[in-house]
Each structure stands twice: as C-alpha cells, then as structure tokens.
Design a protein around this motif. Structure first.
Motif, PDB file in Angstrom:
ATOM      1  N   GLU A  33     -31.747  13.652 -50.561  1.00 35.56           N
ATOM      2  CA  GLU A  33     -30.286  13.793 -50.495  1.00 35.56           C
ATOM      3  C   GLU A  33     -29.596  12.438 -50.637  1.00 35.56           C
ATOM      4  N   VAL A  78     -22.527   7.934 -45.973  1.00 33.65           N
ATOM      5  CA  VAL A  78     -22.552   9.360 -45.697  1.00 33.65           C
ATOM      6  C   VAL A  78     -21.239   9.686 -45.004  1.00 33.65           C
ATOM      7  N   ASP A 103     -21.037  14.960 -46.721  1.00 37.26           N
ATOM      8  CA  ASP A 103     -21.835  15.828 -45.858  1.00 37.26           C
ATOM      9  C   ASP A 103     -20.939  16.802 -45.082  1.00 37.26           C
TER      10      ASP A 103
END
Length: 154
Positions: A33, A78, A103
C-alpha cells in the motif's frame, strides 16, 4: 458480562504495545500500500487535516523530501482524514510534493496503530528502524539527527 481479569489485563497493557515497534516487520499488505522501495529508507508520516502539529511539520518534511532526493532516503505520507476531499485540499494547501497515500477507510492506520499524531515510522526493507509519535518542535533537526544515528550518509 465482562470478566474482571479481562479488564485488569487491558489496563495493565501499555498503549504502545498496540503500535509497530522498532525491530518489527510491517505486513506485506502495508508495504504494498505504501509502495515501499526496499533499497531506500522510507520515512512514513501519518497526518490529518485536524492535526495542528501536522500543519507545522509537513512543510518542513516536504522541504526535506526535496533536499534528500537521491540520498537513499524518501518520504511517504499517510493522510488519515476520513473525508478524502478534505484530505486532498489540505495536501494541496500545503503544496506537498512527496507521495501521499490517502487512508479514508483507516486501513493503514489500523495496521500501524500510532499512539500519537503526527507519527513518523522509519522503515528499511520492511522493518521499523525508528518511531516518533506526537509533535516535534524542530522536526528538521530531529529527522536529520535520526538519520545520522541510523548511519545514513547525507
């Protein structure tokens, strides 16, 4: 009915045991990811629009990303904002140039379980080599010192 022993164990367990620790390997799913390059040391920066410290630290991280290009050190952000539009606007307002994984479903943050925001994870070959949680006054100096202590030649 919840048993008293379960409650006692939950209270005795330090909060940090739920986060990845130095020396641990992250999952292959998280590595994929984040699009990690195993030949580079990657600093993963968890952040959100609502995080005041993130607003101060991210421009410095963005600057370091450019300065450290070609050194074997890179950054991945993130953004854990649940509303992806808010996250994207936040990233745009700060002019972030480093790669960011959004996310909104909280999958990456659920794997890493940082105990504070912002959160920095230094990763090399899928292993956590350093962790920092919470606001850092001089993020530039701290990251450069961390890299030096990790043996990174800049």
């Amino acid at each position: 009915m919840i048993k008293p022993l379960v409650i006692m164990l939950a209270l005795w367990t330090p909060f940090t045991t739920f986060a990845f620790h130095e020396g641990e390997n992250i999952t292959q799913t998280a590595s994929n990811e984040l699009k990690l390059d195993p030949s580079q040391l990657t600093i993963v920066d968890f952040f959100a629009e609502w995080c005041v410290s993130c607003r101060h630290e991210l421009p410095v991280v963005n600057q370091l990303y450019g300065e450290l290009s070609g050194t074997g050190v890179t950054f991945v952000g993130v953004d854990v904002d649940e509303d992806i539009e808010i996250g994207l606007e936040f990233q745009k307002s700060l002019g972030l140039n480093f790669p960011v994984v959004n996310d909104p479903k909280q999958q990456l943050i659920a794997e890493f379980k940082p105990v504070g925001m912002p959160a920095l994870y230094y990763l090399y070959q899928g292993q956590v080599v350093k962790v920092r949680f919470g606001a850092i006054t001089d993020i530039r100096a701290v990251i450069l010192d961390d890299l030096s202590l990790l043996g990174v030649q800049l």
